[in-house]
Design a protein around this motif. Sequence first.
Motif, PDB file in Angstrom:
ATOM      1  N   THR A 145       0.791  -1.299   0.163  1.00  0.00           N
ATOM      2  CA  THR A 145      -0.222   0.141  -0.281  1.00  0.00           C
ATOM      3  C   THR A 145       0.634   1.098   0.189  1.00  0.00           C
ATOM      4  O   THR A 145       0.323   2.328  -0.385  1.00  0.00           O
ATOM      5  CB  THR A 145      -0.815   0.059   1.480  1.00  0.00           C
ATOM      6  N   TYR A 146       2.267   1.337   0.306  1.00  0.00           N
ATOM      7  CA  TYR A 146       3.400   1.909   0.267  1.00  0.00           C
ATOM      8  C   TYR A 146       3.455   3.452  -0.544  1.00  0.00           C
ATOM      9  O   TYR A 146       3.144   4.231  -0.584  1.00  0.00           O
ATOM     10  CB  TYR A 146       4.723   1.793   0.764  1.00  0.00           C
ATOM     11  N   MET A 147       2.606   3.032  -1.676  1.00  0.00           N
ATOM     12  CA  MET A 147       2.773   3.646  -3.183  1.00  0.00           C
ATOM     13  C   MET A 147       1.802   4.204  -3.905  1.00  0.00           C
ATOM     14  O   MET A 147       1.617   5.336  -3.804  1.00  0.00           O
ATOM     15  CB  MET A 147       2.587   2.805  -4.144  1.00  0.00           C
ATOM     16  N   LYS A 148       0.810   4.345  -2.248  1.00  0.00           N
ATOM     17  CA  LYS A 148      -0.677   5.504  -2.382  1.00  0.00           C
ATOM     18  C   LYS A 148      -1.626   5.894  -3.299  1.00  0.00           C
ATOM     19  O   LYS A 148      -1.481   6.889  -3.982  1.00  0.00           O
ATOM     20  CB  LYS A 148      -0.543   6.741  -1.044  1.00  0.00           C
ATOM     21  N   ASP A 326      -3.598  12.522  -8.061  1.00  0.00           N
ATOM     22  CA  ASP A 326      -1.640  12.358  -8.092  1.00  0.00           C
ATOM     23  C   ASP A 326      -1.899  10.244  -7.937  1.00  0.00           C
ATOM     24  O   ASP A 326      -1.685  10.029  -7.240  1.00  0.00           O
ATOM     25  CB  ASP A 326      -1.094  13.016  -7.066  1.00  0.00           C
ATOM     26  N   GLY A 327      -2.452   9.639  -9.036  1.00  0.00           N
ATOM     27  CA  GLY A 327      -2.889   8.669  -9.491  1.00  0.00           C
ATOM     28  C   GLY A 327      -1.428   8.286  -8.764  1.00  0.00           C
ATOM     29  O   GLY A 327      -1.772   7.107  -7.985  1.00  0.00           O
ATOM     30  N   LEU A 328       0.197   8.452  -9.532  1.00  0.00           N
ATOM     31  CA  LEU A 328       1.189   7.735  -8.479  1.00  0.00           C
ATOM     32  C   LEU A 328       2.061   9.027  -8.546  1.00  0.00           C
ATOM     33  O   LEU A 328       2.985   9.009  -8.930  1.00  0.00           O
ATOM     34  CB  LEU A 328       1.788   6.863  -9.572  1.00  0.00           C
ATOM     35  N   GLU A 329       1.873   9.161  -6.721  1.00  0.00           N
ATOM     36  CA  GLU A 329       2.282  10.159  -6.918  1.00  0.00           C
ATOM     37  C   GLU A 329       3.985   9.762  -6.517  1.00  0.00           C
ATOM     38  O   GLU A 329       4.536   9.082  -6.297  1.00  0.00           O
ATOM     39  CB  GLU A 329       1.748  10.519  -5.023  1.00  0.00           C
ATOM     40  N   LYS A 330       5.437  11.266  -5.724  1.00  0.00           N
ATOM     41  CA  LYS A 330       6.732  10.399  -5.824  1.00  0.00           C
ATOM     42  C   LYS A 330       6.873  10.431  -4.908  1.00  0.00           C
ATOM     43  O   LYS A 330       6.835  11.721  -4.407  1.00  0.00           O
ATOM     44  CB  LYS A 330       7.003  12.383  -6.997  1.00  0.00           C
ATOM     45  N   ARG A 331       6.517   9.618  -4.426  1.00  0.00           N
ATOM     46  CA  ARG A 331       7.160   9.570  -2.443  1.00  0.00           C
ATOM     47  C   ARG A 331       8.316   9.195  -2.371  1.00  0.00           C
ATOM     48  O   ARG A 331       9.321   8.624  -3.051  1.00  0.00           O
ATOM     49  CB  ARG A 331       6.024   8.230  -2.361  1.00  0.00           C
ATOM     50  N   PRO A 332       8.972   9.497  -1.363  1.00  0.00           N
ATOM     51  CA  PRO A 332      10.158   8.887  -1.007  1.00  0.00           C
ATOM     52  C   PRO A 332      10.312   7.829  -0.474  1.00  0.00           C
ATOM     53  O   PRO A 332       9.237   6.621  -0.250  1.00  0.00           O
ATOM     54  CB  PRO A 332      10.451   9.424   1.248  1.00  0.00           C
ATOM     55  N   THR A 333      11.789   7.225  -0.720  1.00  0.00           N
ATOM     56  CA  THR A 333      12.151   5.854  -1.165  1.00  0.00           C
ATOM     57  C   THR A 333      12.224   5.310  -0.100  1.00  0.00           C
ATOM     58  O   THR A 333      12.824   5.933   0.836  1.00  0.00           O
ATOM     59  CB  THR A 333      12.968   5.093  -2.062  1.00  0.00           C
ATOM     60  N   ARG A 334      12.072   4.265   0.301  1.00  0.00           N
ATOM     61  CA  ARG A 334      12.751   3.447   2.173  1.00  0.00           C
ATOM     62  C   ARG A 334      12.949   1.924   1.301  1.00  0.00           C
ATOM     63  O   ARG A 334      12.670   1.454  -0.413  1.00  0.00           O
ATOM     64  CB  ARG A 334      11.579   3.341   2.686  1.00  0.00           C
ATOM     65  N   PRO A 335      13.915   1.125   2.007  1.00  0.00           N
ATOM     66  CA  PRO A 335      14.378  -0.099   1.915  1.00  0.00           C
ATOM     67  C   PRO A 335      13.747  -0.954   1.259  1.00  0.00           C
ATOM     68  O   PRO A 335      12.424  -1.030   2.493  1.00  0.00           O
ATOM     69  CB  PRO A 335      15.362  -0.383   2.872  1.00  0.00           C
TER      70      PRO A 335
END
Length: 463
Positions: A145-148, A326-335
């Motif tokens: 669900t992280y991609m929101k 914002d269908g696929l938001e530019k989110r910070p990445t994580r491991p």
Amino acid sequence: MSVTRIDTDYLVIGAGAMGLAFADVILDRTSASLVIVDRLDRPGGHWNHAYPFVRLHQPSAYYGVNSRELGSNRIDEVGRNRGMLELASAHEVLAYFDQLMRQDFLPSGRVRYFPQSEYLGDGRFRSLASGRTVEVTAGKHVDSTYMKVKVPQIDPPKFHVGTGVECVPPNALAKLTNAYHKFVVIGGGKTAIDTCLYLLDLGIDRDVISWIVPRDSWLLDRAKVQPDNLMDNILKQIGAIAQSTSLTDMFARVEESGALIRIDPSVEPTMYRCATVSQAEVDDLRKIRDVVRMGRVQGIETGRMSLDQGSRSYPTNSLFINCTSDGLEKRPTRPVFDGRNVTLQAVRPCQQLFAAAFIGYVESAFADEATKNGLCEATPHPDTQYDYLRMIRDTLVGQVKWASDPELLTWLKDARLDGFTTPEVAQLLASAGQPSSASTFEMIHTALRKIGEYLEEEPSAAA
Ligand SMILES: Cc1cc2nc3c(=O)[nH]c(=O)nc-3n(C[C@H](O)[C@H](O)[C@H](O)COP(=O)(O)OP(=O)(O)OC[C@H]3O[C@@H](n4cnc5c(N)ncnc54)[C@H](O)[C@@H]3O)c2cc1C
């Protein structure tokens, strides 16, 4: 109310396309058990909220899960996608995931699926129907669900909408019963593109459509992402970057190569989000004459819209169609791998389902967390023209890194979701260091150097 306890190897949160693509590879390559939890009543995630006229924007051939074909690799004979691989509709995507669950996952005896269940964190979820809480003891927690992902049907407008103003998501267009004096499409992305084309298809006069475009976008030409020309197209882009003398010159050369297109050739796009269109779609979009470039909408009152850079009047009987999610938001990445947590993210730009399957492969094939994270470096979804550069860079760097493991390269070559590692690409990567591949790799190195230089010029990076 009593709490039920269950055990599993993998607890997958979310039965959207990414969760299912990950689970599919784990089922295929291991004997592990999985619990899949989703608040919706059916698998398929955001496709359950899709506007009826949406289709995939990239070929069905690369969408879904690795083990099951989506569609039949037909070439469309009619419409704006004519001559290219078919694009599944939302209904087809949903039917596909439903069949996957009923015909493959559940009969495996290793998957327990809990629809209409809200994940509460810490391995607990609650049935939205019975209220019962379940505590899961799981070897791994897989967060899909992280991609929101957001789509207009479940994402209200961020701007003010006055009383009496009709502002609807594109889903409402399928139920139109009124004739409006003006259809105002708000947004510059793929949803707005689909909406404008749908209105034209409905026979709405092009001058009755007003299109609010806060930012123009570079778009991928779908004709160039077909399996038989993908490699050629990528090499042309790399060549164009390598030969370029400035960022503007680079986009001109990539456009000249045919890989990227824009709707209005007189406007320099500042957006890039991997939206993929056909030339026929662009030709029709160019018919719309009232394209408003005054920034974002701030609010709509009856007869009036205020934007960042001024205001516009509209007839009282106007329909505003909100395509700004914002269908696929530019989110910070994580491991991706962190102890018992796996966070599904793109590890190849714009290829979320391939990425989820790839992460499943890496999870099943490697034990050491550092090695796994080294192979699965997350890359944010692109948003600006500079992110096009990052996309090319991250795709190349990832691909070269993966090619150093022959087994991994074989898996990539056979993976249905990997449209990129064609036999030619695999052959090229396997030949790294051979004299025959020297000029191609030199071109790649020059392109990567240029990308680094142009990224230095990015305003926020310099600030
Ligand atoms: C309109 C559109 C078209 C696209 N077309 C393409 C394409 O052609 N090709 C391509 O490669 N990609 C495409 N994408 C991008 C991407 O591949 C898809 O969006 C993909 O389906 C995303 O799946 P997901 O699993 O990440 O997200 P989602 O579909 O959002 O799934 C997440 C799931 O998690 C559930 N969930 C969230 N929180 C909780 C909670 N607390 N408890 C329980 N459940 C929860 C949600 O209900 C949902 O079902 C498209 C995206 C959009 C928006």
